[in-house]
Motif scaffolding. Structure first.
Motif, short mmCIF file in Angstrom:
data_model
loop_
_atom_site.label_atom_id
_atom_site.label_comp_id
_atom_site.label_asym_id
_atom_site.label_seq_id
_atom_site.Cartn_x
_atom_site.Cartn_y
_atom_site.Cartn_z
N ARG A 46 0.83 -1.22 0.00
CA ARG A 46 0.00 0.00 0.00
C ARG A 46 0.85 1.26 0.00
O ARG A 46 0.38 2.33 -0.32
N ARG A 47 2.12 1.12 0.36
CA ARG A 47 3.04 2.27 0.34
C ARG A 47 3.61 2.52 -1.05
O ARG A 47 4.18 3.57 -1.30
N ASP A 48 3.49 1.53 -1.94
CA ASP A 48 3.99 1.70 -3.31
C ASP A 48 3.17 2.76 -4.04
O ASP A 48 1.99 2.97 -3.75
N SER A 49 3.80 3.39 -5.00
CA SER A 49 3.10 4.34 -5.85
C SER A 49 2.44 3.54 -6.98
O SER A 49 3.13 2.99 -7.84
N VAL A 50 1.12 3.46 -6.95
CA VAL A 50 0.37 2.68 -7.94
C VAL A 50 -0.60 3.61 -8.66
O VAL A 50 -1.36 4.35 -8.04
N HIS A 60 -19.02 -3.08 -22.67
CA HIS A 60 -18.26 -3.99 -21.81
C HIS A 60 -17.78 -3.26 -20.56
O HIS A 60 -17.76 -2.04 -20.52
N SER A 61 -17.38 -4.02 -19.56
CA SER A 61 -16.78 -3.42 -18.38
C SER A 61 -15.52 -2.67 -18.80
O SER A 61 -14.89 -3.00 -19.81
N PRO A 62 -15.12 -1.66 -18.03
CA PRO A 62 -13.94 -0.89 -18.42
C PRO A 62 -12.66 -1.71 -18.35
O PRO A 62 -12.56 -2.70 -17.62
N LEU A 63 -11.68 -1.28 -19.12
CA LEU A 63 -10.33 -1.82 -19.05
C LEU A 63 -9.56 -0.98 -18.05
O LEU A 63 -9.53 0.24 -18.17
N TYR A 64 -8.97 -1.63 -17.08
CA TYR A 64 -8.14 -0.95 -16.10
C TYR A 64 -6.68 -1.26 -16.40
O TYR A 64 -6.33 -2.41 -16.68
N VAL A 65 -5.85 -0.23 -16.32
CA VAL A 65 -4.41 -0.41 -16.43
C VAL A 65 -3.83 -0.01 -15.08
O VAL A 65 -4.00 1.12 -14.62
N VAL A 66 -3.18 -0.99 -14.44
CA VAL A 66 -2.58 -0.78 -13.13
C VAL A 66 -1.07 -0.79 -13.32
O VAL A 66 -0.51 -1.77 -13.81
N VAL A 67 -0.43 0.32 -12.97
CA VAL A 67 1.02 0.43 -13.12
C VAL A 67 1.62 0.73 -11.76
O VAL A 67 1.22 1.68 -11.09
N VAL A 78 -2.71 -9.45 -5.67
CA VAL A 78 -3.33 -9.92 -4.42
C VAL A 78 -4.27 -8.87 -3.83
O VAL A 78 -5.10 -9.20 -3.00
N ARG A 79 -4.15 -7.64 -4.28
CA ARG A 79 -5.05 -6.60 -3.79
C ARG A 79 -5.79 -5.89 -4.94
O ARG A 79 -6.18 -4.75 -4.83
N LEU A 80 -6.00 -6.63 -6.02
CA LEU A 80 -6.65 -6.06 -7.19
C LEU A 80 -8.05 -5.55 -6.87
O LEU A 80 -8.45 -4.48 -7.34
N ASN A 81 -8.80 -6.29 -6.08
CA ASN A 81 -10.14 -5.84 -5.70
C ASN A 81 -10.08 -4.44 -5.09
O ASN A 81 -10.88 -3.56 -5.42
N GLU A 82 -9.14 -4.24 -4.20
CA GLU A 82 -8.98 -2.95 -3.53
C GLU A 82 -8.60 -1.86 -4.53
O GLU A 82 -9.15 -0.76 -4.50
N LEU A 83 -7.67 -2.15 -5.44
CA LEU A 83 -7.22 -1.15 -6.40
C LEU A 83 -8.32 -0.74 -7.37
O LEU A 83 -8.40 0.42 -7.77
N LEU A 84 -9.16 -1.71 -7.76
CA LEU A 84 -10.24 -1.40 -8.70
C LEU A 84 -11.50 -0.93 -8.01
O LEU A 84 -12.44 -0.48 -8.67
N GLY A 85 -11.55 -1.08 -6.68
CA GLY A 85 -12.75 -0.68 -5.95
C GLY A 85 -13.94 -1.55 -6.28
O GLY A 85 -15.07 -1.08 -6.32
N ALA A 104 -6.68 -5.25 -16.67
CA ALA A 104 -7.78 -5.99 -16.06
C ALA A 104 -9.13 -5.50 -16.58
O ALA A 104 -9.36 -4.30 -16.66
N VAL A 105 -9.99 -6.46 -16.90
CA VAL A 105 -11.38 -6.18 -17.25
C VAL A 105 -12.24 -7.01 -16.29
O VAL A 105 -12.24 -8.24 -16.38
N PRO A 106 -12.95 -6.36 -15.36
CA PRO A 106 -13.82 -7.11 -14.46
C PRO A 106 -14.89 -7.86 -15.26
O PRO A 106 -15.42 -7.35 -16.24
#
Length: 177
Positions: A46-50, A60-67, A78-85, A104-106
């Motif tokens: 959670r301290r990382d800059s994401v 379709h559901s949105p495309l998420y890009v997590v960097v 492991v915390r994708l749910n949290e990052l995508l809300g 990611a596409v939910p």
């Protein structure tokens, strides 16, 4: 293996990063448990800059890009749910073309499965040019596990996938619209 221990410090270039596997039997020696070690790792991540960006895909559901700009990279799965809300009860179509990038596409409705091919194309386009390439395939991320779809392309088109049986059962349960 339960996790990775990452040590960062200076070297001649000013930075050093070493990664060591943490084996399950070592956790008792450290007076901790597997779940506690995972909890600590997530807290550290959670301290990382994401950065999370969302791209609309129409019906379709949105495309998420997590960097990730930190050391954790795709461990952020492991915390994708949290990052995508999002709770992701049906999981997500995932691409991991680079060490620090998750696509990611939910999966919310049956029509979201049509995003496998565009995600695969994006993964192959980005990953084939990347020096830190991780994978050129797509995955189904569900309940904390990453399942390869082993997608096969022919003449630039998705020909078939080889998902686990659990994925086929999911398809039958998804809302149509």
């Amino acid at each position: 293996m339960v996790g990775l221990l990452v040590i960062m410090g200076p070297d001649e270039s000013g930075q050093r990063q070493q990664t060591y596997p943490v084996l399950g039997h070592v956790t008792a020696r450290w007076n901790t448990t597997h779940p506690d070690l995972i909890r600590r790792a997530i807290e550290n991540m959670r301290r990382d800059s994401v950065m999370v960006e969302s791209y609309d895909q129409g019906e379709h559901s949105p495309l998420y890009v997590v960097v990730d700009q930190g050391v954790s990279g795709v461990a952020h799965l492991v915390r994708l749910n949290e990052l995508l809300g999002d709770d992701l009860p049906h999981g997500a179509i995932i691409g991991i073309p680079r060490e620090h990038q998750i696509l990611a596409v939910p999966i919310r409705k049956a029509r979201d499965l049509a995003t496998i091919e565009p995600v695969l194309r994006l993964v192959q386009s980005v990953g084939s040019k990347a020096s830190d390439r991780l994978s050129l395939d797509t995955y189904w991320f569900h309940q904390g596990r990453l399942h390869p779809l082993r997608a096969e392309m022919k003449n630039g088109q998705l020909e078939q996938i080889f998902p686990p049986d659990e994925f086929h059962r999911l398809i039958e349960q998804l809302p149509r619209d």
